[in-house]
Structures are given as structure tokens and as C-alpha cells.
Design a protein around this motif. Structure first.
Motif, short mmCIF file in Angstrom:
data_model
loop_
_atom_site.label_atom_id
_atom_site.label_comp_id
_atom_site.label_asym_id
_atom_site.label_seq_id
_atom_site.Cartn_x
_atom_site.Cartn_y
_atom_site.Cartn_z
N CYS A 21 0.59 -1.31 -0.10
CA CYS A 21 0.15 -0.12 0.07
C CYS A 21 0.70 1.22 0.06
N TYR A 23 0.24 4.25 0.99
CA TYR A 23 -0.30 5.03 2.11
C TYR A 23 0.32 4.41 3.31
N CYS A 24 -0.08 3.21 3.66
CA CYS A 24 0.45 2.65 5.06
C CYS A 24 1.45 1.62 4.82
N ILE A 26 1.37 -1.35 3.97
CA ILE A 26 1.23 -2.94 4.42
C ILE A 26 1.42 -3.76 3.14
N CYS A 58 -4.36 -0.53 0.12
CA CYS A 58 -4.93 -1.47 0.91
C CYS A 58 -6.21 -0.95 1.07
N CYS A 61 -7.27 1.66 3.77
CA CYS A 61 -6.89 3.05 3.31
C CYS A 61 -7.74 3.61 1.99
N ARG A 122 -5.08 -2.31 12.97
CA ARG A 122 -4.20 -2.32 11.80
C ARG A 122 -2.95 -2.09 12.44
ZN LIG Z 1 -2.93 1.10 3.52
#
Ligand SMILES: [Zn+2]
Length: 142
Positions: A21, A23-24, A26, A58, A61, A122
Motif C-alpha cells: 500500500c 499510504y500505510c 502494508i 490497501c 486506506c 491495523r
Molecule cells: Zn494502506
């Protein structure tokens, strides 16, 4: 609205993100649901389905982001643009403390807030992966 993206374009976006992902961070390997292709600037705001407007995200997100472009900085209360993985550098807006994602700019804080990146389940998953060396990046031999 269903948006058609070619398999080639989907593959390009996924490979460019190395399956994580944007953004995060993962990795797809550790997500229950398949990562999705997100329009950074949603179609309804004039964004296009071109590689420079698409990121791998993900499901949590992507669902929390929706078509939003801004939110409220939880520190200052100011309307602030969200992080754009295509035009901005992750490490300039976020830091990792174990599995916890910390915003180091207004954009970082605002994106963490809106996308609920440190929601308990998360965060716990990322902390467990970080201890095993599986977050934020996978070992090359996995
Ligand atoms: Zn994410």
C-alpha cells in the motif's frame, strides 16, 4: 461507478508499488483483502485513469480515503491536502515508530487521521510484522 482499468495498467501500478500500500505500506501478502487501485485525484474531481494518477492502496486506506483530496489537520484544525504518493515522498511526511505511523508534516498528520492508519487492529498487525522484519518492507527472499 465501476471504472475500467486494463490489466496492464493494474499490473504496472502494483509492480511499481512492490505490492505494498502506498499510504500505510502494508504488503499485499499480509492483507485479508486484495489491495486496490486508487485514483489519487478521483474521477469526479477531474482525475484520469492514467498511471500518474493511480496508486496501490490497501482496502482500509482506500475506503477511508474515498474521493477525498483534503481533510482536517488534527493538530492545527486547518484544511490540508492529503498525501499524494505520485508527487510526494513518503519519508518526507511520515516516520515509523515500530509499526506506528507518525505524521511529521500537516499532510502526514491529516492523511493518517483520515485514512485511520493507526486504527488498533491495523497498528497491531504492523507492530507484529515489524518485530519479524516483515514491515515496512519484505525481505528480498520472501
Ligand atoms: Zn494502506
Amino acid at each position: 461507478m465501476t471504472i475500467y482499468l486494463s490489466a496492464t495498467l493494474r499490473q504496472l501500478v502494483s509492480q511499481r508499488a512492490s505490492g505494498a500500500c502506498e499510504y500505510c505500506r502494508i504488503h499485499q501478502t499480509f492483507s485479508i483483502f486484495s489491495h486496490e487501485i486508487d485514483h489519487v485525484i478521483a474521477i469526479k474531481h477531474g482525475g484520469e485513469s492514467t498511471d500518474d494518477n493511480l496508486v496501490l492502496a490497501c482496502l482500509p486506506c482506500n475506503r477511508h480515503k474515498g474521493s477525498d483530496l483534503t481533510s482536517i489537520d488534527p493538530l492545527t484544525g486547518a484544511i490540508t491536502p492529503l498525501f499524494n504518493p505520485r508527487t510526494q515522498i513518503w519519508a518526507e511526511h511520515f516516520q515509523l515508530e515500530g509499526g506506528s505511523i507518525v505524521g511529521i508534516t500537516a499532510t502526514g498528520r491529516t492523511t493518517i487521521f483520515l485514512l485511520q492508519m493507526n486504527e488498533t487492529s491495523r497498528l497491531q498487525l504492523r507492530q507484529a510484522l515489524a518485530v519479524q522484519g516483515l514491515y515496512p518492507d519484505l525481505p528480498l527472499n520472501i
